[in-house]
Motif scaffolding. Structure first.
Motif, PDB file in Angstrom:
ATOM      1  N   ARG A 139      40.129  48.436  38.552  1.00 20.69           N
ATOM      2  CA  ARG A 139      41.114  48.645  39.612  1.00 20.69           C
ATOM      3  C   ARG A 139      42.135  47.522  39.713  1.00 20.69           C
ATOM      4  NH1 ARG A 139      37.479  50.972  44.703  1.00 20.69           N
ATOM      5  NH2 ARG A 139      36.719  52.857  43.630  1.00 20.69           N
ATOM      6  N   VAL A 140      41.868  46.423  39.025  1.00 22.80           N
ATOM      7  CA  VAL A 140      42.798  45.291  39.092  1.00 22.80           C
ATOM      8  C   VAL A 140      43.036  44.721  37.701  1.00 22.80           C
ATOM      9  CG1 VAL A 140      42.048  44.669  41.427  1.00 22.80           C
ATOM     10  CG2 VAL A 140      41.015  43.525  39.441  1.00 22.80           C
ATOM     11  N   LEU A 141      44.138  44.004  37.585  1.00 24.66           N
ATOM     12  CA  LEU A 141      44.431  43.193  36.408  1.00 24.66           C
ATOM     13  C   LEU A 141      44.186  41.747  36.814  1.00 24.66           C
ATOM     14  CD1 LEU A 141      45.501  44.097  33.619  1.00 24.66           C
ATOM     15  CD2 LEU A 141      47.766  43.337  34.354  1.00 24.66           C
ATOM     16  N   TYR A 142      43.387  41.034  36.030  1.00 24.97           N
ATOM     17  CA  TYR A 142      42.985  39.665  36.397  1.00 24.97           C
ATOM     18  C   TYR A 142      43.627  38.660  35.462  1.00 24.97           C
ATOM     19  CZ  TYR A 142      40.017  35.573  37.187  1.00 24.97           C
ATOM     20  OH  TYR A 142      39.559  34.306  37.454  1.00 24.97           O
TER      21      TYR A 142
ATOM     22  N   PRO B 173      43.128  34.963  34.102  1.00 26.50           N
ATOM     23  CA  PRO B 173      42.189  33.838  34.059  1.00 26.50           C
ATOM     24  C   PRO B 173      42.860  32.464  34.081  1.00 26.50           C
ATOM     25  CG  PRO B 173      42.415  34.779  31.876  1.00 26.50           C
ATOM     26  CD  PRO B 173      43.189  35.671  32.809  1.00 26.50           C
ATOM     27  N   THR B 174      44.171  32.418  33.949  1.00 27.69           N
ATOM     28  CA  THR B 174      44.835  31.113  34.034  1.00 27.69           C
ATOM     29  C   THR B 174      45.135  30.709  35.469  1.00 27.69           C
ATOM     30  OG1 THR B 174      47.129  31.906  33.885  1.00 27.69           O
ATOM     31  CG2 THR B 174      45.927  31.580  31.801  1.00 27.69           C
ATOM     32  N   THR B 175      45.014  31.666  36.401  1.00 28.77           N
ATOM     33  CA  THR B 175      45.277  31.367  37.811  1.00 28.77           C
ATOM     34  C   THR B 175      44.181  31.850  38.750  1.00 28.77           C
ATOM     35  OG1 THR B 175      46.484  33.437  38.158  1.00 28.77           O
ATOM     36  CG2 THR B 175      47.764  31.516  37.455  1.00 28.77           C
ATOM     37  N   GLY B 176      43.326  32.771  38.269  1.00 27.14           N
ATOM     38  CA  GLY B 176      42.308  33.358  39.135  1.00 27.14           C
ATOM     39  C   GLY B 176      42.857  34.433  40.052  1.00 27.14           C
ATOM     40  N   GLN B 177      44.084  34.894  39.818  1.00 25.50           N
ATOM     41  CA  GLN B 177      44.721  35.899  40.662  1.00 25.50           C
ATOM     42  C   GLN B 177      44.477  37.310  40.115  1.00 25.50           C
ATOM     43  OE1 GLN B 177      46.766  35.274  43.547  1.00 25.50           O
ATOM     44  NE2 GLN B 177      45.786  33.272  43.372  1.00 25.50           N
ATOM     45  N   SER B 178      44.350  38.263  41.039  1.00 25.33           N
ATOM     46  CA  SER B 178      44.179  39.670  40.655  1.00 25.33           C
ATOM     47  C   SER B 178      45.366  40.487  41.133  1.00 25.33           C
ATOM     48  CB  SER B 178      42.895  40.239  41.255  1.00 25.33           C
ATOM     49  OG  SER B 178      41.752  39.619  40.692  1.00 25.33           O
ATOM     50  N   LEU B 179      45.713  41.507  40.356  1.00 31.55           N
ATOM     51  CA  LEU B 179      46.849  42.372  40.670  1.00 31.55           C
ATOM     52  C   LEU B 179      46.337  43.803  40.811  1.00 31.55           C
ATOM     53  CD1 LEU B 179      49.989  42.161  40.893  1.00 31.55           C
ATOM     54  CD2 LEU B 179      50.066  42.937  38.512  1.00 31.55           C
ATOM     55  N   PRO B 180      46.327  44.371  42.034  1.00 33.30           N
ATOM     56  CA  PRO B 180      45.844  45.753  42.218  1.00 33.30           C
ATOM     57  C   PRO B 180      46.697  46.744  41.434  1.00 33.30           C
ATOM     58  CG  PRO B 180      46.048  44.609  44.319  1.00 33.30           C
ATOM     59  CD  PRO B 180      46.729  43.744  43.294  1.00 33.30           C
TER      60      PRO B 180
END
Length: 375
Positions: free
Chosen positions: A36-39, A41-48
């Protein structure tokens, strides 16, 4: 180690696949599809995936330039889903976990582990070097970086085990431990409880049956192990206490899980069942998967190349916990700093290989790893 020797820090990693500067707004090649998300790993942020940011990013990948709300565009850039420079991105780290192996010894011989077929010579890291590495971890990643004191060793037989724990507690670092519990008795538990609290303690306990335990661990330590676990359960020694039950997902394994749950869940332990997984090139009986032809990343408790650092007892930094024979050495903490290694040429090249930004050699370790992303 021929593969390691070719990875000199003096080599220039540039290749046509990663031109130094790309157009503003290039999608990062280091993103993970997590359903359900794109993650990132260089920032730890997820994009719904149901949001405007993902829609815009998808159009960018398809080569179309959409009209995007400036706030959405600003977020994509701030969270580094859109980047300016692939080479610079390759040298970024988002350090979350450090595996800091302090000795090479293990007193058990689990047949799925390479220690059972090829044990290493005994090495113990000096306390001075250990504390220097811990300080550099704080400098690079802050005090939220989780430090694991285990890899292919049994950490509690390290003669300086308690000193290591106290040093990490003092620095405010979360400390995690995977142990067979054979040397984690009540007295030691009491001393460490007075010094601090572990983030996680996992006990490798495959069965309550003495004959099966001897077959699966190569020792007759089960009575002592059970007594130690009983003592640990009575103490608030860790935020999370787990009994790890490894097996083949067959009926004997399921029976072991049921019996362990019946005994230890009432005492406050979480009991978790795991299938025994392969380790590439380890020489054990566990079969390896077919090689991955097109690598697209790593998903083993996050991204090993971007979110983890693995340090052996001799202070060699290696790409991954799967690399028992240290074929992919990324640096030497005897003479380098944590920051230098994570931002260095060798690590950058291995990240490009792992994510398919640059084609990896056919014998690259990740191609035969169960946790590699790709096809």
């Amino acid at each position: 180690m021929a593969a390691a020797e070719t990875m000199s820090e003096t080599e220039t990693p540039s290749s046509p696949a990663v031109a130094a500067v790309l157009e503003v707004g290039t999608p990062s090649p280091y993103l993970h599809d997590r359903g359900r998300v794109l993650y990132n790993p260089t920032t730890g942020q997820s994009l719904p995936k149901d949001g405007p940011g993902y829609q815009a990013l998808t159009q960018w990948k398809d080569g179309t330039a959409p009209a995007v709300d400036p706030a959405v565009l600003e977020h994509l850039r701030a969270a580094r889903f859109l980047i300016d420079d692939v080479e610079a991105e390759t040298r970024r780290s988002h350090l979350l976990y450090v595996s800091l192996e302090t000795c090479t010894s293990c007193n058990h011989r689990c047949p799925f582990c390479p220690v059972s077929v090829d044990p290493r010579e005994r090495e113990v890291m000096s306390q001075e070097l250990f504390e220097r590495i811990a300080d550099e971890v704080v400098e690079v990643g802050g005090r939220e970086v989780v430090v694991f004191l285990s890899n292919y060793n049994e950490p509690t037989i390290d003669p300086l085990f308690e000193e290591r724990c106290v040093a990490l507690f003092t620095r405010g670092l979360p400390v995690s431990l995977l142990t067979n519990a054979s040397h984690f008795g009540p007295d030691r538990a009491g001393r460490l409880s007075s010094a601090g609290r572990f983030r996680y303690i996992g006990i490798n306990l495959p069965t309550l049956d003495p004959s099966r335990y001897e077959k699966m661990h190569g020792t007759r330590d089960l009575p002592r192990v059970l007594a130690n676990i009983d003592a640990l359960a009575a103490r608030e020694i860790a935020e999370e206490t787990v009994i790890v039950v490894l097996g083949d997902n067959d009926e004997p394994h399921r029976r072991d899980v049921r019996e362990i749950r019946e005994r230890f869940e009432p005492l406050g332990w979480d009991v978790k069942s795991f299938r025994i997984r392969s380790r590439p090139g380890s020489g054990t009986f566990v079969p390896e998967p077919p090689p991955v032809k097109e690598l697209k990343g790593c998903e083993l408790m996050g991204s090993r190349p971007f979110e983890h650092l693995h340090v052996t007892a001799t202070a060699k930094a290696v790409l991954c916990c799967q690399d028992y024979y240290e074929k992919l050495v990324i640096g030497d903490l005897n003479v380098q700093s944590v920051g230098e290694i994570l931002g260095g040429d060798v690590m950058a090249r291995l990240r490009r290989w792992t994510y398919g930004v640059e084609k990896a050699p056919d014998d690259f370790l990740c191609r035969r790893c169960e946790f590699a992303l790709g096809r």
